[in-house]
Design an enzyme around this catalytic site. Structure first.
Site, PDB file in Angstrom:
ATOM      1  N   ILE A 160     -35.802 -34.841  33.028  1.00 18.29           N
ATOM      2  CA  ILE A 160     -36.850 -35.538  32.279  1.00 18.29           C
ATOM      3  C   ILE A 160     -38.244 -35.243  32.855  1.00 18.29           C
ATOM      4  O   ILE A 160     -39.248 -35.394  32.155  1.00 18.29           O
ATOM      5  CB  ILE A 160     -36.557 -37.061  32.272  1.00 18.29           C
ATOM      6  CG1 ILE A 160     -37.232 -37.737  31.097  1.00 18.29           C
ATOM      7  CG2 ILE A 160     -36.923 -37.712  33.589  1.00 18.29           C
ATOM      8  CD1 ILE A 160     -36.733 -39.160  30.844  1.00 18.29           C
ATOM      9  N   GLY A 199     -34.927 -36.792  49.371  1.00 20.18           N
ATOM     10  CA  GLY A 199     -35.556 -37.173  48.111  1.00 20.18           C
ATOM     11  C   GLY A 199     -34.572 -37.556  47.024  1.00 20.18           C
ATOM     12  O   GLY A 199     -34.959 -37.673  45.861  1.00 20.18           O
ATOM     13  N   GLN A 200     -33.289 -37.739  47.373  1.00 22.40           N
ATOM     14  CA  GLN A 200     -32.320 -38.153  46.343  1.00 22.40           C
ATOM     15  C   GLN A 200     -32.710 -39.516  45.784  1.00 22.40           C
ATOM     16  O   GLN A 200     -32.939 -40.464  46.531  1.00 22.40           O
ATOM     17  CB  GLN A 200     -30.893 -38.211  46.916  1.00 22.40           C
ATOM     18  CG  GLN A 200     -29.863 -38.514  45.837  1.00 22.40           C
ATOM     19  CD  GLN A 200     -28.414 -38.514  46.337  1.00 22.40           C
ATOM     20  OE1 GLN A 200     -28.172 -38.413  47.534  1.00 22.40           O
ATOM     21  NE2 GLN A 200     -27.474 -38.644  45.417  1.00 22.40           N
ATOM     22  N   HIS A 238     -25.563 -34.342  41.669  1.00 20.48           N
ATOM     23  CA  HIS A 238     -26.084 -33.420  40.655  1.00 20.48           C
ATOM     24  C   HIS A 238     -26.678 -32.207  41.333  1.00 20.48           C
ATOM     25  O   HIS A 238     -27.245 -32.291  42.423  1.00 20.48           O
ATOM     26  CB  HIS A 238     -27.132 -34.105  39.767  1.00 20.48           C
ATOM     27  CG  HIS A 238     -28.208 -34.805  40.520  1.00 20.48           C
ATOM     28  ND1 HIS A 238     -28.029 -36.045  41.094  1.00 20.48           N
ATOM     29  CD2 HIS A 238     -29.473 -34.438  40.820  1.00 20.48           C
ATOM     30  CE1 HIS A 238     -29.141 -36.419  41.705  1.00 20.48           C
ATOM     31  NE2 HIS A 238     -30.030 -35.450  41.566  1.00 20.48           N
ATOM     32  N   LEU A 239     -26.542 -31.085  40.627  1.00 23.60           N
ATOM     33  CA  LEU A 239     -27.101 -29.819  41.093  1.00 23.60           C
ATOM     34  C   LEU A 239     -28.323 -29.520  40.236  1.00 23.60           C
ATOM     35  O   LEU A 239     -28.223 -29.498  39.007  1.00 23.60           O
ATOM     36  CB  LEU A 239     -26.024 -28.745  40.907  1.00 23.60           C
ATOM     37  CG  LEU A 239     -26.216 -27.377  41.549  1.00 23.60           C
ATOM     38  CD1 LEU A 239     -26.376 -27.497  43.068  1.00 23.60           C
ATOM     39  CD2 LEU A 239     -25.009 -26.496  41.209  1.00 23.60           C
ATOM     40  N   HIS A 240     -29.476 -29.328  40.902  1.00 25.49           N
ATOM     41  CA  HIS A 240     -30.687 -28.931  40.180  1.00 25.49           C
ATOM     42  C   HIS A 240     -30.675 -27.410  40.031  1.00 25.49           C
ATOM     43  O   HIS A 240     -30.545 -26.689  41.032  1.00 25.49           O
ATOM     44  CB  HIS A 240     -31.941 -29.277  40.990  1.00 25.49           C
ATOM     45  CG  HIS A 240     -32.190 -30.734  41.207  1.00 25.49           C
ATOM     46  ND1 HIS A 240     -33.142 -31.443  40.515  1.00 25.49           N
ATOM     47  CD2 HIS A 240     -31.647 -31.620  42.081  1.00 25.49           C
ATOM     48  CE1 HIS A 240     -33.188 -32.691  40.942  1.00 25.49           C
ATOM     49  NE2 HIS A 240     -32.282 -32.824  41.904  1.00 25.49           N
TER      50      HIS A 240
HETATM   51  P1  5GP Z   1     -32.798 -36.389  42.769  1.00 25.28           P
HETATM   52  O1  5GP Z   1     -34.191 -36.764  43.205  1.00 25.28           O
HETATM   53  O2  5GP Z   1     -31.861 -37.561  42.874  1.00 25.28           O
HETATM   54  O3  5GP Z   1     -32.263 -35.159  43.453  1.00 25.28           O
HETATM   55  O4  5GP Z   1     -32.917 -35.961  41.258  1.00 25.28           O
HETATM   56  C1  5GP Z   1     -32.860 -36.862  40.199  1.00 25.28           C
HETATM   57  C2  5GP Z   1     -33.467 -36.162  39.010  1.00 25.28           C
HETATM   58  O5  5GP Z   1     -33.087 -36.863  37.847  1.00 25.28           O
HETATM   59  C3  5GP Z   1     -34.982 -36.115  39.016  1.00 25.28           C
HETATM   60  O6  5GP Z   1     -35.414 -34.759  38.982  1.00 25.28           O
HETATM   61  C4  5GP Z   1     -35.392 -36.907  37.792  1.00 25.28           C
HETATM   62  O7  5GP Z   1     -36.510 -36.367  37.128  1.00 25.28           O
HETATM   63  C5  5GP Z   1     -34.147 -36.861  36.931  1.00 25.28           C
HETATM   64  N1  5GP Z   1     -33.959 -38.028  36.084  1.00 25.28           N
HETATM   65  C6  5GP Z   1     -34.022 -39.329  36.461  1.00 25.28           C
HETATM   66  N2  5GP Z   1     -33.782 -40.137  35.418  1.00 25.28           N
HETATM   67  C7  5GP Z   1     -33.549 -39.315  34.357  1.00 25.28           C
HETATM   68  C8  5GP Z   1     -33.248 -39.571  32.987  1.00 25.28           C
HETATM   69  O8  5GP Z   1     -33.130 -40.706  32.521  1.00 25.28           O
HETATM   70  N3  5GP Z   1     -33.080 -38.487  32.181  1.00 25.28           N
HETATM   71  C9  5GP Z   1     -33.202 -37.209  32.656  1.00 25.28           C
HETATM   72  N4  5GP Z   1     -33.029 -36.216  31.780  1.00 25.28           N
HETATM   73  N5  5GP Z   1     -33.482 -36.935  33.954  1.00 25.28           N
HETATM   74  C10 5GP Z   1     -33.664 -37.975  34.784  1.00 25.28           C
END
Ligand code: 5GP
Ligand code: ZN
Length: 113
Positions: free
Chosen positions: A30, A92-93, A99-101
């Site tokens: 998002i 930064g999780q 999840h894998l970016h």
């Molecule tokens: P993290 O920081 O945990 O590695 O990554 C979480 C990711 O999830 C972030 O890049 C954030 O933008 C994305 N994200 C969080 N909430 C949502 C959502 O409701 N929809 C989508 N498509 N992405 C989300």
């Protein structure tokens, strides 16, 4: 449990789907940090990579194969891309469902921020 990614997988929260099979769901981030920023998520709820065990190895490997497939589909495979999995606070999780970016479409820098 009120996990945002479990709710996305169930379709309770809308998302822009990129790929889906019996084990994995992939959708556009998002808040994209690159021209390509797709999240590859196991349908099984696992909070962090620390919570995986040997029995999850096939699933985790499959996530990487799905990332390869999406990278090729999006035309960034040859140029290069980055796969990131954050774990716990200092990484930064923010979403505690593994999840894998998949990030690509621009030059990446190292070290990461
Ligand atoms: P993290 O920081 O945990 O590695 O990554 C979480 C990711 O999830 C972030 O890049 C954030 O933008 C994305 N994200 C969080 N909430 C949502 C959502 O409701 N929809 C989508 N498509 N992405 C989300
Ligand atoms: Zn979940």
């Amino acid at each position: 449990m009120n996990c945002i990614f479990c709710r996305i997988i169930k379709g309770e929260i809308s998302s822009k789907k990129v790929y889906e099979d019996d084990r994995v769901y992939a959708f556009e981030d998002i808040n994209p940090q690159a021209p390509v920023h797709t999240l590859i998520v196991p349908k099984k709820h696992i909070s962090t990579i620390l919570d995986t065990s040997e029995g999850d190895n096939e699933l985790i490997g499959h996530m990487f194969q799905v990332a390869n497939k999406i990278a090729r589909q999006k035309g960034i495979a040859e140029r290069g891309f980055r796969l990131v999995m954050n774990c716990n606070h200092e990484s930064g999780q923010t979403v505690f469902h593994v999840h894998l970016h998949l990030l690509g479409g621009r030059l990446m820098h190292w070290p990461p921020g």
